[in-house]
Design a protein around this motif. Structure first.
Motif, PDB file in Angstrom:
ATOM      1  N   THR A  89       0.824  -1.202   0.000  1.00 42.08           N
ATOM      2  CA  THR A  89       0.000   0.000   0.000  1.00 42.08           C
ATOM      3  C   THR A  89       0.864   1.261   0.000  1.00 42.08           C
ATOM      4  O   THR A  89       0.358   2.368  -0.079  1.00 42.08           O
ATOM      5  CB  THR A  89      -0.915   0.049   1.246  1.00 42.08           C
ATOM      6  OG1 THR A  89      -0.085   0.119   2.405  1.00 42.08           O
ATOM      7  CG2 THR A  89      -1.791  -1.172   1.342  1.00 42.08           C
TER       8      THR A  89
ATOM      9  N   MET B  26      -1.448  -7.384   1.083  1.00 42.08           N
ATOM     10  CA  MET B  26      -2.253  -7.464  -0.124  1.00 42.08           C
ATOM     11  C   MET B  26      -3.739  -7.302   0.195  1.00 42.08           C
ATOM     12  O   MET B  26      -4.511  -6.805  -0.612  1.00 42.08           O
ATOM     13  CB  MET B  26      -2.009  -8.798  -0.846  1.00 42.08           C
ATOM     14  CG  MET B  26      -0.617  -8.927  -1.432  1.00 42.08           C
ATOM     15  SD  MET B  26      -0.182  -7.584  -2.567  1.00 42.08           S
ATOM     16  CE  MET B  26      -1.127  -8.036  -4.009  1.00 42.08           C
ATOM     17  N   ASP B  27      -4.144  -7.708   1.405  1.00 43.64           N
ATOM     18  CA  ASP B  27      -5.559  -7.559   1.782  1.00 43.64           C
ATOM     19  C   ASP B  27      -5.954  -6.085   1.874  1.00 43.64           C
ATOM     20  O   ASP B  27      -6.998  -5.679   1.381  1.00 43.64           O
ATOM     21  CB  ASP B  27      -5.860  -8.298   3.100  1.00 43.64           C
ATOM     22  CG  ASP B  27      -4.989  -7.832   4.271  1.00 43.64           C
ATOM     23  OD1 ASP B  27      -3.910  -7.259   4.002  1.00 43.64           O
ATOM     24  OD2 ASP B  27      -5.377  -8.052   5.426  1.00 43.64           O
TER      25      ASP B  27
ATOM     26  N   GLU C 128      -6.250  -4.592  -1.602  1.00 44.36           N
ATOM     27  CA  GLU C 128      -7.527  -4.906  -2.250  1.00 44.36           C
ATOM     28  C   GLU C 128      -8.648  -4.047  -1.693  1.00 44.36           C
ATOM     29  O   GLU C 128      -9.496  -3.567  -2.438  1.00 44.36           O
ATOM     30  CB  GLU C 128      -7.854  -6.386  -2.072  1.00 44.36           C
ATOM     31  CG  GLU C 128      -7.198  -7.246  -3.135  1.00 44.36           C
ATOM     32  CD  GLU C 128      -7.212  -8.720  -2.780  1.00 44.36           C
ATOM     33  OE1 GLU C 128      -8.208  -9.178  -2.185  1.00 44.36           O
ATOM     34  OE2 GLU C 128      -6.206  -9.388  -3.083  1.00 44.36           O
TER      35      GLU C 128
ATOM     36  N   GLY D 142      -8.910  -0.925  -3.242  1.00 47.63           N
ATOM     37  CA  GLY D 142      -9.270  -0.969  -4.656  1.00 47.63           C
ATOM     38  C   GLY D 142      -8.068  -0.764  -5.570  1.00 47.63           C
ATOM     39  O   GLY D 142      -8.217  -0.472  -6.759  1.00 47.63           O
TER      40      GLY D 142
ATOM     41  N   LYS E  76      -4.537  -2.111  -7.578  1.00 46.55           N
ATOM     42  CA  LYS E  76      -4.080  -3.370  -8.183  1.00 46.55           C
ATOM     43  C   LYS E  76      -2.609  -3.245  -8.559  1.00 46.55           C
ATOM     44  O   LYS E  76      -2.156  -2.181  -8.972  1.00 46.55           O
ATOM     45  CB  LYS E  76      -4.899  -3.661  -9.455  1.00 46.55           C
ATOM     46  CG  LYS E  76      -6.277  -4.233  -9.168  1.00 46.55           C
ATOM     47  CD  LYS E  76      -6.868  -4.857 -10.432  1.00 46.55           C
ATOM     48  CE  LYS E  76      -8.223  -5.454 -10.150  1.00 46.55           C
ATOM     49  NZ  LYS E  76      -9.267  -4.389  -9.964  1.00 46.55           N
TER      50      LYS E  76
ATOM     51  N   THR F 266      -0.043 -11.845   2.663  1.00 42.12           N
ATOM     52  CA  THR F 266      -0.670 -11.073   3.734  1.00 42.12           C
ATOM     53  C   THR F 266      -0.189 -11.729   5.014  1.00 42.12           C
ATOM     54  O   THR F 266      -0.729 -12.734   5.457  1.00 42.12           O
ATOM     55  CB  THR F 266      -2.207 -11.101   3.621  1.00 42.12           C
ATOM     56  OG1 THR F 266      -2.567 -10.565   2.347  1.00 42.12           O
ATOM     57  CG2 THR F 266      -2.855 -10.286   4.716  1.00 42.12           C
TER      58      THR F 266
END
Lengths: 685, 75
Positions: A91, A117-118, A121, A124, A126, A144
């Motif tokens: 992120t 990675m959670d 997502e 939103g 990628k 994750t």
């Protein structure tokens, strides 16, 4: 074969969580920078291969600023692990990859663990992992760590790296204006028999003093390097160090940004930002901070705490000794055995263990605040105030940890950039009342100020802060002159603490406390019982003031004549018990309570059931009791803290100074409090 | 218009043009992603007036006004 894998990455990228997941350990995880202050090693349990995983402190670059960052860099460059698992916060990929570009220059086999990675997502966003992998030239595995996802694959791919070999990775500075200079210096180093030349060449161009010292270049080589750097600076008209940082970020934005698809517009508010709008609000920020701190103390030592503690305490200090006495009498045990078991062991440990619930509650509150990510907001909100005292807001986190235990707190001062701030913080640390002092306050406040227990304890904590502030001003003007440290700090996103992490975290600390009670304090309790039962000729004495302990305690107690507790209140006899108790407090603060418990209750003048409170009331006036608490608040925490301070300060002179300063302050303030109270006629009856 | 970062109002953004100050702190700022050409968003000022919170490269960073004053941005 056995291998060593290093976990390297930015602070807050999840290294410790991944470490725990790989090794099955329960290392302390927190959502603020600087949690891992020393490297931790653990055996990987997820594979049959013999792999040691080394968790390094978080770093933003390979140019270290703080002692903990030096730990990480030295391990990577000098110990050279067989592979690096570079953990990257998906992120926050742009800044995280900045370190990656530097790690790749080390020539160590590397794999990237793209973590969180959670969260990615949820936002939103990628990431095109296949192309990112191609661009970076090393394997990238999405994981994750907090949910144990992708760990097996990460490990499999890591094991298929060319372990232990020196490799050439892609270099972010290739095709740049200074590429030729890097090559020239690199060739010079190779020709002179140096290894790891790409990394060293770049560091030499950045004029890194530490690298210069380690490499010990010959004067002619040094001259050739300096000439090449000067030439490059002349040609580009820029300072090389700045240019390199700039080039790395340009490389990242130009080659990586096309693989990252953002769900939000840049600068849009995230969930964290929305919380921050309130929590660090200009007007609301400070009241919220004080409210949170007040709630923590209410829970730990105020009404809510008492609700849990009282029944538990009654059982340990009243029911249990009575039952034990009855049992031993029934079994026909000798008086000495009874004294040792009931008076030495049960009374000593019972008095301390009865505060375990309070300590667990305090740890629980601090853990939750840490795991949420509130700690760095506290630094943000408080920095201006700390600036005034010559510290940075970052010092708040170690100082706050001081409320738990001074030992890790002193170690945590490594997150501070400069020597001056560290010395200051270490000297002030004991004024942050550690949890081991809580039993002492609880027993004194409970005996003398039962109706206002929470308020009294709160006043002590506040006094600690005030003394720390005044000390800052004083030390800054005298022994620690100099400018305030700069302040550059990441504000990590808020995270909801998992039940597992918080319980583990609290349990870890509570376990440490129980182990300390069980080992050090058990030995202490028995030793104190022995010292107060026998005299110097090793004969049992009836009057414990004639015991070994009585003599020593009696010798030091008069020091506290002006503090109100050097002599017993009504009789005016030398109050040797408190002198002895404060002395044992140096081994561990909790011991003050157990020592008093043993010394008063076993004198034969008190009934066991009367317990410690009654005994205290006959020996102290309320004002003297408060004065004792003030002294306990301010004097050196314990030998373990002194040893840690010595290690961190790396100087006997400074260590002795801190000890003298703390003891002197404790005596002086407690004396002033008592004399002022006496003058005003407060609490004398 | 060129101004120092300190002068940006909350929620205003700018493109970094240069970074001044002494070497170690300047290096630290660049390591944290404050490099020429990057977009910086002023978030807010701390309750006591210092430090400030900025958004750079998608994350939140806090620096003091003294440092912010050394960073020039194109508004």
């Amino acid at each position: 074969m056995s291998y060593r894998f290093a976990l390297a990455g930015n602070p807050n990228s999840g290294k410790t969580t991944l470490f725990n997941s790989l090794t099955g350990n329960n290392a302390h995880v927190g959502n603020w920078p600087g949690v891992t202050v020393e490297r931790k090693e653990g055996k990987c349990k997820k594979t049959s291969e013999n792999i040691m995983i080394v968790d390094l402190p978080g770093i933003y670059s390979l140019s270290p600023y703080t002692p903990e960052e030096i730990v990480a860099r030295d391990f990577l460059t000098l110990d050279r692990p067989d592979a690096i698992i570079n953990i990257v916060d998906a992120t926050n990929i742009e800044r995280n990859l900045y370190l990656t570009t530097q790690l790749l220059e080390l020539g160590i086999p590397t794999i990237i663990a793209l973590n969180m990675m959670d969260e990615l997502e949820l936002r939103g966003d990628k990431i095109d992992i296949i192309n990112l992998e191609k661009q970076l030239g090393v394997p990238v595995v999405p994981i994750t760590a907090s949910k144990n996802q992708g760990i097996t694959e990460l490990l499999e791919k890591a094991l298929s790296l060319e372990l232990g070999h020196d490799l050439t990775h892609k270099n972010a500075l290739n095709n740049s204006k200074i590429c030729d200079t890097i090559q020239t210096i690199s060739d010079l180093l190779t020709a002179n028999g140096y290894s790891n030349t790409l990394y060293n060449a770049i560091k030499l161009m950045e004029k890194d003093e530490k690298i210069k010292d380690t490499l010990k270049l010959s004067p002619s080589l040094n001259l050739a390097v300096d000439k090449a750097v000067a030439q490059a600076e002349h040609q580009t008209g820029q300072e090389i160090e700045m240019m390199i940082a700039d080039l790395r970020y340009k490389y990242i934005t130009e080659s990586i940004s096309k693989f990252v698809q953002k769900g939000r517009k840049e600068g849009d508010l995230t969930f964290s930002d929305k919380i921050d709008k309130i929590v660090t609000h200009r007007i609301l920020g400070l009241p919220i901070f004080f409210l949170i701190m007040y709630l923590v103390f209410q829970v730990a030592v105020g009404t809510i705490g008492a609700w849990v503690v009282d029944p538990f305490s009654a059982f340990l200090t009243e029911t249990l000794p009575n039952v034990a006495t009855e049992f031993l009498t029934w079994a026909g045990a000798s008086e000495v055995t009874q004294g040792l078991v009931v008076g030495g062991i049960i009374t000593g440990l019972g008095n301390i263990l009865s505060f375990l619930p309070q300590i667990i509650l305090l740890f629980l509150c601090l853990s939750v605040l840490e795991d949420i990510g509130y700690m760095s907001r506290v630094a943000f909100v408080m920095d201006r105030l700390f600036q005034y005292f010559g510290l940075s807001g970052k010092a708040f986190v170690p100082l706050l940890m001081g409320y738990g235990c001074s030992v890790p707190a002193i170690m945590a001062t490594r997150t501070l950039e400069d020597e001056k701030s560290r010395r200051l913080a270490i000297t002030l640390m004991p004024f942050m009342s550690c949890s081991a002092r809580l039993p002492v306050y609880a027993v004194f406040a409970g005996s003398f100020f039962a109706a206002h227990q929470g308020l009294i304890v709160f006043s002590l904590y506040s006094l600690g802060i005030i003394v720390a502030m005044l000390s800052c001003l004083l030390l800054n003007k005298t022994v620690l002159k100099g400018d305030a440290a700069p302040f550059v700090m990441e504000l990590p996103p808020y995270r909801i603490p998992t039940l597992k992490a918080t319980t583990l975290h609290t349990w870890e600390k509570a376990k440490g406390y129980v182990i300390k009670v069980g080992t050090v304090l058990l030995t202490m309790s028995v030793a104190i019982w022995f010292l107060q039962t026998f005299n110097f000729s090793l004969q049992m004495v009836d009057d414990s003031s004639k015991s070994i302990f009585g003599v020593i305690g009696g010798a030091i107690s008069p020091i506290f004549a002006w503090n109100g507790f050097g002599y017993i209140k009504d009789t005016g006899a030398v109050h040797w018990q408190i002198g002895a108790a404060l002395l044992t407090g140096l081994i561990a603060k909790e011991a003050v309570v157990s020592t008093l418990g043993i010394l008063y209750i076993n004198q034969g003048t008190e009934e066991l059931t009367g317990a410690l409170s009654t005994a205290l009331q006959t020996h102290f006036t309320p004002l003297a009791a408060f004065s004792v608490m003030v002294f306990v608040l301010l004097y050196v925490p314990c030998f373990a803290a002194i040893a840690t301070a010595k290690k961190e300060l790396n100087s006997w002179k400074w260590t002795l100074f801190t000890i003298a300063y703390q003891c002197g302050t404790a005596w002086l303030i407690s004396m002033v409090v008592y004399q002022a109270g006496h003058f005003l006629g407060i609490g004398l009856a | 218009m060129m101004v120092s970062l300190k002068e940006l109002k909350p929620n205003e953004s700018g493109i970094i043009t240069s970074i001044g100050g002494t070497r170690p702190i300047r290096r630290r700022l660049m390591d944290m992603g404050i490099t020429p050409g990057a977009r910086i968003i002023m978030r807010k000022v701390a309750p006591l007036g210092d430090p400030i919170e900025i958004n750079i490269r998608g994350y939140e960073l806090s620096i003091r006004k003294a440092e912010a004053d050394q960073i020039t941005v194109e508004r």
